[in-house]
Scaffold this active site. Structure first.
Site, short mmCIF file in Angstrom:
data_model
loop_
_atom_site.label_atom_id
_atom_site.label_comp_id
_atom_site.label_asym_id
_atom_site.label_seq_id
_atom_site.Cartn_x
_atom_site.Cartn_y
_atom_site.Cartn_z
N ASN A 91 46.33 38.03 46.37
CA ASN A 91 46.18 36.34 46.22
C ASN A 91 47.63 36.11 45.37
OD1 ASN A 91 45.79 33.83 45.36
ND2 ASN A 91 43.91 34.45 43.89
N LYS B 102 48.46 33.29 44.45
CA LYS B 102 48.43 32.19 43.82
C LYS B 102 49.59 31.31 43.90
CE LYS B 102 45.42 34.86 40.64
NZ LYS B 102 44.68 34.73 39.42
N HIS C 160 37.64 30.22 44.31
CA HIS C 160 38.47 31.02 43.29
C HIS C 160 38.16 30.33 42.10
CE1 HIS C 160 41.41 33.05 40.78
NE2 HIS C 160 41.37 33.81 41.59
N GLU D 289 39.88 29.78 39.62
CA GLU D 289 40.78 28.90 39.01
C GLU D 289 40.60 27.56 39.79
OE1 GLU D 289 44.18 31.43 40.15
OE2 GLU D 289 43.69 32.65 38.41
N GLU E 168 34.43 38.45 41.12
CA GLU E 168 35.68 38.36 40.34
C GLU E 168 35.34 37.95 38.98
OE1 GLU E 168 39.81 38.07 42.38
OE2 GLU E 168 39.17 36.06 42.11
N GLY F 271 43.72 38.36 35.49
CA GLY F 271 44.78 38.11 34.73
C GLY F 271 44.94 38.55 33.19
N SER G 76 42.33 42.02 37.85
CA SER G 76 43.29 43.18 37.05
C SER G 76 43.15 44.65 37.98
CB SER G 76 42.98 43.56 35.62
OG SER G 76 43.18 42.06 34.74
N GLY H 207 45.47 39.89 42.45
CA GLY H 207 46.54 38.87 41.77
C GLY H 207 47.66 39.26 41.16
N GLY H 208 47.95 39.33 40.23
CA GLY H 208 49.26 40.06 39.56
C GLY H 208 49.90 41.04 40.34
P1 PGA Z 1 44.59 39.54 38.79
O1 PGA Z 1 44.02 38.20 39.75
O2 PGA Z 1 44.66 40.68 39.85
O3 PGA Z 1 45.97 38.99 38.56
O4 PGA Z 1 43.34 39.80 37.76
C1 PGA Z 1 42.76 38.34 40.57
C2 PGA Z 1 42.41 37.09 41.22
O5 PGA Z 1 42.57 36.06 40.52
O6 PGA Z 1 42.25 37.08 42.39
#
Ligand code: PGA
Length: 247
Positions: free
Chosen positions: A9, A11, A94, A96, A166, A172, A212, A233-234
């Site tokens: 992802n 983002k 998601h 967010e 999640e 994050g 994470s 994500g990251g």
């Molecule tokens: P993250 O994000 O791996 O940076 O924690 C996961 C996500 O929001 O899908």
């Protein structure tokens, strides 16, 4: 046996030219026979990234879409537009989007149904806040999210989709849920799918963990019986993504 699925992802990261460079860097690292790999990218990066992954097994996903096919919805992108551009998956709900863009389960239910109608595979996200976990209402909250989001979705459709668990407190933050915590909720989600549909649907649906995930913790998470991969994500923006795919 369910096939694992690892989705990046991205983002709101990567301009179109940066996105192509990242895709090209990752392609040789993530070509795996045993895992489905998806790059979920910003809308403006979809066309060049679809081009960049041509000839590989990597699929491209969108990070959002609207539930109407077309019309006066300034700034939105429809499911048929995504399909025509070569998109196979779409992340919906998601945390967010739920938090910053006030997406609720009634809206998300419309989006999920539209995704199926258009031939896209939804990656439907759910997950609790830290406060909810501490209050002991994690499973109640996730049941409410998924029951609402999946209203009117058929067993056949549900069997083909992806749910991403999640926990918001793990996104994050570098604070991964333990593999036991993640398995507990993913297992409960599978039981809920059995309750809403049937055993075969629950066995077929793929449930990812997200929050994470990195090259160092993926193997332990993905070894759990109800965790069928990750939404990343990251770490999806770096070579570490290769380690996750080849866990
Ligand atoms: P993250 O994000 O791996 O940076 O924690 C996961 C996500 O929001 O899908």
């Amino acid at each position: 046996m369910r096939r694992k699925i690892v989705a990046g992802n991205w983002k709101m990261n990567m301009t179109p030219s940066q996105a192509v460079a990242l895709a090209k860097e990752l392609i040789p690292l993530v070509e795996s026979e045993n895992v489905d790999v998806v790059f979920c990218v910003p809308a403006i990066d979809i066309v060049p990234v679809v081009e960049a992954v041509k000839g590989t097994k990597i699929a491209v996903g969108a990070e959002n879409m609207y539930f109407e096919d077309k019309g006066a919805f300034t700034g939105e992108i429809s499911a048929p537009m995504l399909v025509d551009a070569g998109v196979k998956y779409v992340i919906l709900g998601h945390s967010e989007r739920r938090e910053y863009f006030k997406e609720d389960d009634v809206l998300l239910n419309k989006k999920v149904k539209k995704a199926f109608e258009a031939g896209l595979t939804p990656i439907l996200c759910c997950g609790e806040t830290l406060e909810q976990r501490e209050l002991g209402v994690t499973l109640d909250f996730i049941r409410l999210q998924l029951k609402s989001d999946l209203a009117g979705v058929t067993a056949k459709q549900a069997a083909s989709m992806v749910i991403a668990y999640e926990p918001i407190w793990a996104i994050g933050t570098g604070k991964t849920a333990t593999s036991d915590q993640a398995e507990e909720v993913c297992g409960a989600i599978r039981k809920l799918i059995c309750e809403l549909y049937d055993e075969a649907t629950a066995e077929a649906i793929r449930i990812q963990y997200g929050g994470s995930v990195n090259g160092g913790n993926a193997a332990e998470l993905f070894a759990k019986p109800d965790i069928d991969g990750g939404l990343v994500g990251g770490a999806s923006l770096k070579a570490d993504f290769g380690k996750i795919v080849n866990y």
